[in-house]
Motif scaffolding. Structure first.
Motif, PDB file in Angstrom:
ATOM      1  N   TYR A 159      53.123 -22.523 -31.015  1.00  0.00           N
ATOM      2  CA  TYR A 159      53.641 -22.517 -29.653  1.00  0.00           C
ATOM      3  C   TYR A 159      52.948 -21.470 -28.790  1.00  0.00           C
ATOM      4  N   LEU A 160      52.841 -20.253 -29.270  1.00  0.00           N
ATOM      5  CA  LEU A 160      52.246 -19.177 -28.479  1.00  0.00           C
ATOM      6  C   LEU A 160      50.771 -19.445 -28.195  1.00  0.00           C
ATOM      7  N   GLY A 161      50.056 -20.039 -29.152  1.00  0.00           N
ATOM      8  CA  GLY A 161      48.664 -20.401 -28.909  1.00  0.00           C
ATOM      9  C   GLY A 161      48.545 -21.437 -27.804  1.00  0.00           C
ATOM     10  N   GLY A 162      49.404 -22.451 -27.849  1.00  0.00           N
ATOM     11  CA  GLY A 162      49.393 -23.475 -26.809  1.00  0.00           C
ATOM     12  C   GLY A 162      49.790 -22.925 -25.458  1.00  0.00           C
ATOM     13  N   TYR A 203      46.775 -29.421 -20.185  1.00  0.00           N
ATOM     14  CA  TYR A 203      47.534 -30.487 -20.844  1.00  0.00           C
ATOM     15  C   TYR A 203      47.504 -30.293 -22.364  1.00  0.00           C
ATOM     16  N   LEU A 204      46.331 -29.937 -22.890  1.00  0.00           N
ATOM     17  CA  LEU A 204      46.217 -29.696 -24.323  1.00  0.00           C
ATOM     18  C   LEU A 204      47.127 -28.540 -24.730  1.00  0.00           C
ATOM     19  N   GLY A 205      47.129 -27.471 -23.928  1.00  0.00           N
ATOM     20  CA  GLY A 205      47.993 -26.339 -24.223  1.00  0.00           C
ATOM     21  C   GLY A 205      49.463 -26.722 -24.212  1.00  0.00           C
ATOM     22  N   GLU A 206      49.849 -27.555 -23.256  1.00  0.00           N
ATOM     23  CA  GLU A 206      51.247 -28.020 -23.180  1.00  0.00           C
ATOM     24  C   GLU A 206      51.616 -28.815 -24.423  1.00  0.00           C
TER      25      GLU A 206
END
Length: 263
Positions: A159-162, A203-206
Motif C-alpha cells: 500500500y505505501l509503495g503504491g 493510476y498504477l499507484g492507485e
C-alpha cells in the motif's frame, strides 16, 4: 442476506458493491468515465473539476467516520490504525488533490453531474463498508496481533509503495502548469518518476495501493474498492495512452500505458 459477516444489512450492501464492481468492469470495456480530458464526452450540466472532485469524494470521509465511530471497537488499536490509513488516503484524494488542481483560466467545466452522482454513491458505499467493518470487526481479525500478521505487514508495504507512486506522479503532473500561469500550456508530456516507464503511473499507484489495502485489511470491502478502481482505471489508462500518442508526435516510444514492459 447473511453470508459474509452475519450482519444482514452489511452483507446486502457488500453484495450490491460486488455487483456494481462487475458492471463497472464490463462498462469500462466500452467507454471511459467522462471527466478530465474525456469530459467533453459528457452531456448535460458540468462542474468545475475542483468542485466536482471535492463533492464526489466527501462521502468517503464523512460516511466512513459516521459508521466507524458507531462501532463498539472504534477505540481499539487495530481499527484506529486501519482508520488512519483510510483517512490518509482520502485526505489526499478528497481534500488535497481537488484543492491543488491548477485549472486553466476560462476553461469550460468538464466534470459531469452524472459522474458526480455515481461517484458519490460509490464513495459512500466504500465509506460504509470499511468504516463499519473496521469498528465492528465482524470477522474477529483485528486483535493487536493483526499488526504483526504477514498479511498486514506485506499489505502495508504494498500500500505505501503504491501511495508514494500516486503522490509523486500527481505532483509531476500538477507542476507541469505554472501556479501563476496555468493556461500557458494545457497539456504537456510529463517526464521523470513513474513516467519514465508508463503513461499513467498515478493510476498504477492507485491500483497497487488498493491491492495492498485489500491484503492488509483482509476483507471483501477492500476487494470491492480494488475491482471498481481497476474497472475504471485500466481502460482509462489505455485510452489516455492512445490520446498522448495521437496528440504528441514526440511521445516516448518505449513508454507503456500502465504496466512497465507489459501493458
Amino acid at each position: 442476506m447473511t453470508w459474509y459477516t452475519g450482519n444482514a444489512g452489511y452483507d446486502t450492501v457488500l453484495t450490491i458493491g460486488l455487483g456494481i464492481a462487475a458492471l463497472v468492469i464490463i462498462g469500462g470495456l466500452f467507454m471511459q468515465s467522462p471527466y478530465g480530458r474525456f469530459g467533453d464526452a459528457a452531456g448535460g450540466i458540468k462542474l468545475n473539476p475542483k468542485l466536482g472532485w471535492w463533492l464526489m469524494e466527501i462521502p468517503a470521509t464523512v460516511v466512513f467516520l459516521v459508521f466507524f465511530l458507531s462501532g463498539p471497537q472504534r477505540f481499539e488499536v487495530v481499527p484506529l490504525v486501519l482508520a488512519a490509513i483510510w483517512l490518509m488516503h482520502y485526505g489526499n484524494r478528497g481534500w488535497f488533490f481537488p484543492l491543488s488542481i491548477r485549472q486553466v483560466p476560462g476553461k469550460q467545466a468538464s466534470f459531469g453531474v452524472m459522474v458526480l452522482g455515481f461517484g458519490m454513491v460509490i464513495t459512500a458505499m466504500h465509506g460504509y463498508l470499511n468504516g463499519a467493518f473496521f469498528s465492528h470487526d465482524y470477522k474477529h481479525l483485528y486483535g493487536t496481533g493483526w499488526l504483526t500478521d504477514p498479511r498486514f505487514l506485506i499489505g502495508l508495504a504494498i500500500y505505501l509503495g503504491g501511495f508514494a507512486l500516486l503522490i509523486s506522479s500527481e505532483s509531476i503532473v500538477r507542476n507541469l502548469r505554472d501556479k501563476n500561469n496555468p493556461g500557458a500550456a494545457e497539456y504537456r508530456i510529463p517526464y521523470g518518476g513513474g513516467f519514465r516507464f508508463v503513461t499513467s503511473p498515478a493510476y498504477l499507484g492507485e491500483l497497487i495501493a488498493w491491492t495492498g489495502f485489500a491484503l492488509l485489511t483482509w476483507s471483501l470491502a477492500g476487494v470491492v474498492i480494488l475491482l471498481i478502481t481497476a474497472g475504471n482505471l485500466v481502460p482509462r489508462a489505455l485510452a489516455t495512452h492512445r490520446w498522448y500518442r495521437e496528440k504528441f508526435d514526440d511521445y516516448p516510444a518505449g513508454r507503456r500505458a500502465l504496466i512497465p514492459g507489459l501493458l
